[in-house]
Design a protein around this motif. Structure first.
Motif, short mmCIF file in Angstrom:
data_model
loop_
_atom_site.label_atom_id
_atom_site.label_comp_id
_atom_site.label_asym_id
_atom_site.label_seq_id
_atom_site.Cartn_x
_atom_site.Cartn_y
_atom_site.Cartn_z
N PHE A 190 0.83 -1.21 0.00
CA PHE A 190 0.00 0.00 0.00
C PHE A 190 0.87 1.26 0.00
O PHE A 190 1.89 1.34 0.68
CB PHE A 190 -0.91 0.02 1.23
CG PHE A 190 -2.15 -0.81 1.08
CD1 PHE A 190 -3.19 -0.38 0.26
CD2 PHE A 190 -2.29 -2.02 1.74
CE1 PHE A 190 -4.34 -1.14 0.11
CE2 PHE A 190 -3.44 -2.78 1.61
CZ PHE A 190 -4.47 -2.35 0.78
N GLN A 191 0.42 2.23 -0.76
CA GLN A 191 0.99 3.57 -0.74
C GLN A 191 -0.08 4.51 -0.19
O GLN A 191 -1.15 4.66 -0.78
CB GLN A 191 1.41 4.00 -2.15
CG GLN A 191 2.45 3.09 -2.78
CD GLN A 191 3.79 3.17 -2.07
OE1 GLN A 191 4.20 4.23 -1.63
NE2 GLN A 191 4.48 2.04 -1.97
N GLN A 192 0.20 5.13 0.95
CA GLN A 192 -0.81 5.97 1.59
C GLN A 192 -0.84 7.36 0.98
O GLN A 192 0.18 7.92 0.60
CB GLN A 192 -0.53 6.08 3.09
CG GLN A 192 -1.54 6.96 3.83
CD GLN A 192 -1.35 6.91 5.32
OE1 GLN A 192 -1.04 5.87 5.87
NE2 GLN A 192 -1.55 8.03 5.99
N PHE A 193 -2.04 7.90 0.94
CA PHE A 193 -2.23 9.28 0.50
C PHE A 193 -2.20 10.20 1.71
O PHE A 193 -2.65 9.84 2.81
CB PHE A 193 -3.56 9.43 -0.25
CG PHE A 193 -3.64 8.57 -1.49
CD1 PHE A 193 -2.78 8.79 -2.55
CD2 PHE A 193 -4.55 7.54 -1.57
CE1 PHE A 193 -2.84 8.00 -3.69
CE2 PHE A 193 -4.62 6.74 -2.71
CZ PHE A 193 -3.76 6.97 -3.77
N ALA A 194 -1.68 11.41 1.53
CA ALA A 194 -1.50 12.35 2.64
C ALA A 194 -2.83 12.74 3.27
O ALA A 194 -2.89 13.11 4.44
CB ALA A 194 -0.77 13.60 2.15
N ARG A 195 -3.91 12.66 2.53
CA ARG A 195 -5.22 13.09 3.04
C ARG A 195 -5.94 11.99 3.82
O ARG A 195 -7.08 12.16 4.22
CB ARG A 195 -6.11 13.53 1.87
CG ARG A 195 -6.32 12.43 0.84
CD ARG A 195 -7.19 12.90 -0.32
NE ARG A 195 -7.30 11.87 -1.34
CZ ARG A 195 -6.43 11.70 -2.33
NH1 ARG A 195 -5.39 12.50 -2.42
NH2 ARG A 195 -6.59 10.74 -3.22
N ALA A 196 -5.28 10.85 4.03
CA ALA A 196 -5.94 9.71 4.66
C ALA A 196 -6.42 10.05 6.05
O ALA A 196 -5.80 10.83 6.79
CB ALA A 196 -4.97 8.53 4.72
N ALA A 197 -7.57 9.45 6.40
CA ALA A 197 -8.06 9.59 7.77
C ALA A 197 -7.02 9.03 8.72
O ALA A 197 -6.39 8.01 8.47
CB ALA A 197 -9.38 8.83 7.92
N GLY A 198 -6.80 9.72 9.83
CA GLY A 198 -5.78 9.32 10.78
C GLY A 198 -4.50 10.12 10.64
O GLY A 198 -3.67 10.12 11.54
N SER A 199 -4.34 10.81 9.51
CA SER A 199 -3.12 11.57 9.29
C SER A 199 -3.08 12.88 10.07
O SER A 199 -2.08 13.58 10.06
CB SER A 199 -2.94 11.87 7.80
OG SER A 199 -4.05 12.59 7.29
N SER A 200 -4.16 13.19 10.75
CA SER A 200 -4.18 14.34 11.66
C SER A 200 -4.58 13.85 13.05
O SER A 200 -5.40 12.94 13.18
CB SER A 200 -5.15 15.42 11.16
OG SER A 200 -6.46 14.91 11.06
#
Length: 237
Positions: A190-200
């Motif tokens: 998996f490559q995560q996107f910066a806007r993913a839930a949990g990233s804040s």
């Protein structure tokens, strides 16, 4: 019997005083030298290797202020000498695995979206903690599938039955291609996107629900399956 000549030594007062003076000077000089070492005159070069052992260091004598910055590296720490009990994990800035989401079912997939069953699809994000998602999925291609491909999409907090996925709904994506017709299982990360839930980091604990949706395709024929999925939630502060 043959007798050898002997020499008689006569000890006078002057001779005795001279000997005493020499002994005093030798002993006194050594004591003086031992107690009058110049500042910083004894360094690493003057110490015999391994002469200063742990038993010769007073408890709590070595503090943070006496250790040179960056002097203690990973290479100087004995393997296994530090455990979680020696660390304040909650105060550390680096991340560690706080949850593991996984599934081990074998599910055939086609061109349309196929939801993959996860054994434990929910976890709680602590207040003040940022979470990141790392993981992988396994695709198995049958010989009947020529030039196959597969893709997996990680969805976080997206309700079941959402009619269409947009780029803002996907937290991470994994994809793989398999040329030819060989029977093979390939892993995609998996490559995560910066806007993913949990990233804040939330102000209060937040319950997250995770889903994985698969898609597979064969240029000729069919035979793509998803056989394993795993997501590690990495928490950082």
């Amino acid at each position: 019997m043959r007798r050898f000549p002997t020499t008689r030594i006569r000890l006078t007062y002057a001779t005795a005083m001279s000997m005493i003076t020499i002994v005093v000077l030798l002993i006194g000089g050594a004591a003086y030298a031992a107690n009058q070492l110049g500042k910083n005159s004894v360094g690493a070069k003057q110490l015999k290797a391994k002469s200063v052992a742990a038993t010769k260091i007073k408890k709590n004598a070595v503090t943070n202020g006496k250790i040179k910055k960056n002097a203690v590296t990973g290479a100087k720490i004995k393997d296994g000498s530090l455990t979680a009990a020696n660390l304040e994990l909650a105060a550390m800035p680096f991340g560690h695995i706080v949850a593991r989401i996984q599934g081990n079912a074998s599910i055939p997939i086609g061109p349309g979206a196929t939801e993959y069953p996860l054994e434990n699809p929910t976890y709680t994000q602590e207040a003040g903690r940022t979470d990141w998602y790392l993981g992988a999925v396994d695709f198995t291609f049958a010989p009947s599938c020529e030039n196959g491909s597969g893709a997996a999409y990680l969805l976080v907090d997206l309700p079941v039955g959402t009619p269409e996925l947009s780029e803002f709904d996907v937290a991470a994506m994994a994809q793989v291609d398999r040329p030819g017709t060989a029977q093979v299982t390939k892993r995609a990360h998996f490559q995560q996107f910066a806007r993913a839930a949990g990233s804040s980091a939330p102000a209060a604990p937040l319950l997250h629900s995770m889903r994985i949706v698969f898609g597979g395709n064969c240029e000729v024929g069919s035979g793509v399956s998803a056989t394993h999925a795993e997501i590690d939630v990495i928490g950082t502060r």
